[in-house]
Write an enzyme that holds these catalytic residues in place. Structure first.
Site, PDB file in Angstrom:
ATOM      1  N   ARG A   1       5.237  10.831  -2.600  1.00  0.00           N
ATOM      2  CA  ARG A   1       4.787  10.472  -1.472  1.00  0.00           C
ATOM      3  C   ARG A   1       6.007  10.975  -0.348  1.00  0.00           C
ATOM      4  NH1 ARG A   1       4.401   4.691   1.759  1.00  0.00           N
ATOM      5  NH2 ARG A   1       3.541   5.548   3.748  1.00  0.00           N
TER       6      ARG A   1
ATOM      7  N   ALA B   1       2.862  -0.901   5.025  1.00  0.00           N
ATOM      8  CA  ALA B   1       2.185  -1.062   6.329  1.00  0.00           C
ATOM      9  C   ALA B   1       1.669  -2.305   6.897  1.00  0.00           C
ATOM     10  CB  ALA B   1       0.929   0.210   6.612  1.00  0.00           C
TER      11      ALA B   1
ATOM     12  N   TYR C   1      10.946   9.015   1.482  1.00  0.00           N
ATOM     13  CA  TYR C   1      11.075   7.962   0.436  1.00  0.00           C
ATOM     14  C   TYR C   1      12.021   8.537  -0.870  1.00  0.00           C
ATOM     15  CZ  TYR C   1       7.593   5.696   3.210  1.00  0.00           C
ATOM     16  OH  TYR C   1       6.844   5.275   4.281  1.00  0.00           O
TER      17      TYR C   1
ATOM     18  N   ARG D   1      11.957   5.151  12.886  1.00  0.00           N
ATOM     19  CA  ARG D   1      10.680   5.853  12.730  1.00  0.00           C
ATOM     20  C   ARG D   1       9.488   5.393  13.847  1.00  0.00           C
ATOM     21  NH1 ARG D   1       8.443   5.111   6.780  1.00  0.00           N
ATOM     22  NH2 ARG D   1       7.155   6.717   7.631  1.00  0.00           N
TER      23      ARG D   1
ATOM     24  N   HIS E   1      12.296  -2.518   2.851  1.00  0.00           N
ATOM     25  CA  HIS E   1      11.756  -1.203   3.404  1.00  0.00           C
ATOM     26  C   HIS E   1      12.769  -0.094   2.898  1.00  0.00           C
ATOM     27  CE1 HIS E   1       8.773  -3.092   5.625  1.00  0.00           C
ATOM     28  NE2 HIS E   1       9.933  -3.995   6.259  1.00  0.00           N
TER      29      HIS E   1
ATOM     30  N   PRO F   1       0.594  -1.272   0.002  1.00  0.00           N
ATOM     31  CA  PRO F   1       0.060  -0.080  -0.070  1.00  0.00           C
ATOM     32  C   PRO F   1       0.842   1.103  -0.016  1.00  0.00           C
ATOM     33  CG  PRO F   1      -0.021  -1.183   2.228  1.00  0.00           C
ATOM     34  CD  PRO F   1       0.548  -2.042   1.006  1.00  0.00           C
ATOM     35  N   ASN F   2       0.353   2.264  -0.732  1.00  0.00           N
ATOM     36  CA  ASN F   2       0.785   3.371  -0.813  1.00  0.00           C
ATOM     37  C   ASN F   2       2.058   3.619  -1.628  1.00  0.00           C
ATOM     38  OD1 ASN F   2      -1.481   4.505   0.602  1.00  0.00           O
ATOM     39  ND2 ASN F   2      -0.328   3.767   2.247  1.00  0.00           N
TER      40      ASN F   2
ATOM     41  N   GLU G   1      12.200  -9.330   2.636  1.00  0.00           N
ATOM     42  CA  GLU G   1      11.556  -8.126   3.388  1.00  0.00           C
ATOM     43  C   GLU G   1      12.250  -7.000   2.783  1.00  0.00           C
ATOM     44  OE1 GLU G   1       9.913  -6.271   7.300  1.00  0.00           O
ATOM     45  OE2 GLU G   1      10.208  -8.361   7.209  1.00  0.00           O
TER      46      GLU G   1
ATOM     47  N   ASN H   1       8.036  -5.565  -0.423  1.00  0.00           N
ATOM     48  CA  ASN H   1       7.846  -4.279   0.640  1.00  0.00           C
ATOM     49  C   ASN H   1       6.378  -4.167   0.791  1.00  0.00           C
ATOM     50  OD1 ASN H   1       7.669  -1.846   1.641  1.00  0.00           O
ATOM     51  ND2 ASN H   1       8.995  -0.835   0.125  1.00  0.00           N
TER      52      ASN H   1
END
Length: 139
Positions: free
Chosen positions: A17, A74, A22, A104, A97, A9-10, A95, A71
């Protein structure tokens, strides 16, 4: 070798964004660089904002490709369904990111999918995807 990159998502908004977190590159422009750097590797890309669609894609490619770079956005921090799916696949999953999630918000510090993946890469910006591909190529 065939590697599937899957974004959650996103991440369709990369480039616009929160560029401070990012960066300003789009995934499409970064994919061009990856494909040029690894001409002998077939790199496919998929993105969805919907958890079930991510699971469907993982199941679709997880028995035929050589590796998956995931990735999950969330969903990393919420989805036992993704964890279960990853555990059922033949293909190894890394995985990824873009940001260092451990610098964060605290809720981002826990991943429900890490335990099902062969490795985790975070905090190297878009280059996290390249590092994951390098890791998969060495298996």
């Amino acid at each position: 070798m065939k590697i599937q990159i899957i974004n959650g998502p996103n991440l369709n908004l990369l480039g616009t964004r929160e560029p401070g977190i990012y960066g300003s590159n789009t995934m499409e422009s970064y994919l061009q660089k990856l494909r040029a750097e690894y001409p002998d590797v077939e790199i496919d890309y998929y993105q969805s904002n919907i958890e079930g669609e991510l699971i469907n894609k993982l199941q679709e490619v997880g028995f035929s490709c050589d590796g998956i770079v995931l990735n999950a956005g969330a969903y990393t921090h919420t989805s036992i369904a993704l964890q279960d799916c990853i555990r059922s696949l033949k293909a190894p999953v890394v995985e990824v990111h873009i940001s260092n999630v451990h610098k964060r918000e605290e809720f981002r510090h826990h991943s429900f999918i890490s335990c099902a993946c062969i490795g985790v890469i975070c905090g190297f910006g878009m280059d996290s995807y390249r590092l994951a591909i390098e890791g998969l190529m060495k298996l």
